[in-house]
Design a protein around this motif. Structure first.
Motif, short mmCIF file in Angstrom:
data_model
loop_
_atom_site.label_atom_id
_atom_site.label_comp_id
_atom_site.label_asym_id
_atom_site.label_seq_id
_atom_site.Cartn_x
_atom_site.Cartn_y
_atom_site.Cartn_z
N ASP A 76 -12.65 -8.64 -12.75
CA ASP A 76 -11.49 -8.71 -13.64
C ASP A 76 -10.27 -7.99 -13.07
O ASP A 76 -9.14 -8.37 -13.37
CB ASP A 76 -11.82 -8.14 -15.02
N GLN A 77 -10.49 -6.98 -12.27
CA GLN A 77 -9.36 -6.30 -11.63
C GLN A 77 -8.56 -7.29 -10.78
O GLN A 77 -7.35 -7.19 -10.69
CB GLN A 77 -9.84 -5.14 -10.77
N ARG A 78 -9.25 -8.22 -10.16
CA ARG A 78 -8.56 -9.24 -9.35
C ARG A 78 -8.00 -10.36 -10.23
O ARG A 78 -6.93 -10.87 -9.97
CB ARG A 78 -9.54 -9.86 -8.33
N LYS A 79 -8.74 -10.68 -11.28
CA LYS A 79 -8.34 -11.76 -12.18
C LYS A 79 -7.01 -11.47 -12.87
O LYS A 79 -6.15 -12.34 -12.99
CB LYS A 79 -9.43 -11.95 -13.23
N TYR A 80 -6.83 -10.24 -13.32
CA TYR A 80 -5.64 -9.89 -14.08
C TYR A 80 -4.57 -9.21 -13.23
O TYR A 80 -3.59 -8.72 -13.75
CB TYR A 80 -6.01 -9.02 -15.28
N GLY A 81 -4.81 -9.17 -11.95
CA GLY A 81 -3.81 -8.63 -11.03
C GLY A 81 -4.19 -7.28 -10.46
O GLY A 81 -4.59 -6.39 -11.17
N THR A 82 -4.11 -7.21 -9.18
CA THR A 82 -4.40 -5.96 -8.48
C THR A 82 -3.45 -5.86 -7.30
O THR A 82 -2.70 -6.80 -7.02
CB THR A 82 -5.87 -5.90 -8.01
N CYS A 83 -3.46 -4.77 -6.64
CA CYS A 83 -2.65 -4.61 -5.44
C CYS A 83 -3.60 -4.43 -4.26
O CYS A 83 -4.79 -4.21 -4.44
CB CYS A 83 -1.72 -3.41 -5.58
N GLU A 84 -3.06 -4.54 -3.07
CA GLU A 84 -3.87 -4.26 -1.89
C GLU A 84 -4.33 -2.81 -2.01
O GLU A 84 -3.54 -1.92 -2.32
CB GLU A 84 -3.05 -4.46 -0.62
N HIS A 85 -5.60 -2.58 -1.79
CA HIS A 85 -6.13 -1.24 -1.92
C HIS A 85 -7.36 -1.07 -1.03
O HIS A 85 -7.94 -2.04 -0.57
CB HIS A 85 -6.49 -0.93 -3.38
N GLY A 86 -7.71 0.16 -0.80
CA GLY A 86 -8.86 0.47 0.03
C GLY A 86 -9.63 1.65 -0.53
O GLY A 86 -9.28 2.20 -1.57
N GLY A 87 -10.66 2.00 0.16
CA GLY A 87 -11.47 3.14 -0.24
C GLY A 87 -12.25 3.66 0.94
O GLY A 87 -12.28 3.04 2.00
N TYR A 88 -12.86 4.81 0.76
CA TYR A 88 -13.64 5.41 1.84
C TYR A 88 -14.76 6.25 1.26
O TYR A 88 -14.78 6.57 0.07
CB TYR A 88 -12.76 6.28 2.74
N GLY A 89 -15.69 6.59 2.10
CA GLY A 89 -16.77 7.48 1.72
C GLY A 89 -16.92 8.57 2.76
O GLY A 89 -16.97 8.29 3.95
N LEU A 90 -16.95 9.80 2.29
CA LEU A 90 -17.14 10.95 3.17
C LEU A 90 -18.58 11.42 3.04
O LEU A 90 -19.05 11.70 1.93
CB LEU A 90 -16.20 12.09 2.76
N GLY A 91 -19.29 11.50 4.15
CA GLY A 91 -20.63 12.05 4.16
C GLY A 91 -20.53 13.57 4.19
O GLY A 91 -20.31 14.15 5.25
#
Length: 143
Positions: A99-114
């Motif tokens: 739904d985040q894509r369905k109703y509009g989102t922006c280019e975004h990213g994420g990461y994981g720190l061990g």
């Protein structure tokens, strides 16, 4: 010494050796799409028959290897639905993500720190086990 070519999955031992030889942090980026998570955004293909890579990166540190992995996420609803299908994932439980894509989102990213890996690097420990509150290995799966 193992020779790697574009598209190979690089083993942890090879990553560690590379950073140990260089003696400094290294960013690896643009991994083959089939090796990475379904939700990672793909780079535009260089050619129609060329491999597909993800907009992703890993931070490798000497003595430890990878401590951070990150990527851009798919922002297009249809592309995400196709990724679910390709991986055999039922999209119903992930309605909120879709739904985040369905109703509009922006280019975004994420990461994981061990965190344990980061601590291993700071403490100059070879194994993450020495920096984990509840380490596991064959024969020891409980605290």
């Amino acid at each position: 010494m193992v020779e790697h070519k574009v598209g190979d999955d690089i083993a942890e031992a090879a990553e560690r050796r590379m950073t140990d030889i260089l003696g400094r942090p290294v960013f690896l980026y643009g991994f083959p799409a089939e090796l990475k998570a379904f939700y990672m955004k793909k780079m535009p293909k260089a050619s129609a028959d060329g491999p597909t890579f993800t907009e992703s990166c890993d931070l490798l540190m000497p003595g430890v290897g990878e401590i951070v992995g990150g990527s851009m996420r798919i922002a297009d609803e249809q592309e995400l639905l196709e990724a679910y299908k390709r991986e055999g994932i039922d999209p119903a439980p992930y309605y909120w993500f879709t739904d985040q894509r369905k109703y509009g989102t922006c280019e975004h990213g994420g990461y994981g720190l061990g965190v344990e890996r980061f601590l291993a690097w700071l403490a100059k420990r070879y194994t993450v086990r020495e920096c984990s509150l509840y380490p596991r290995w064959p024969g020891r799966a409980t605290p």
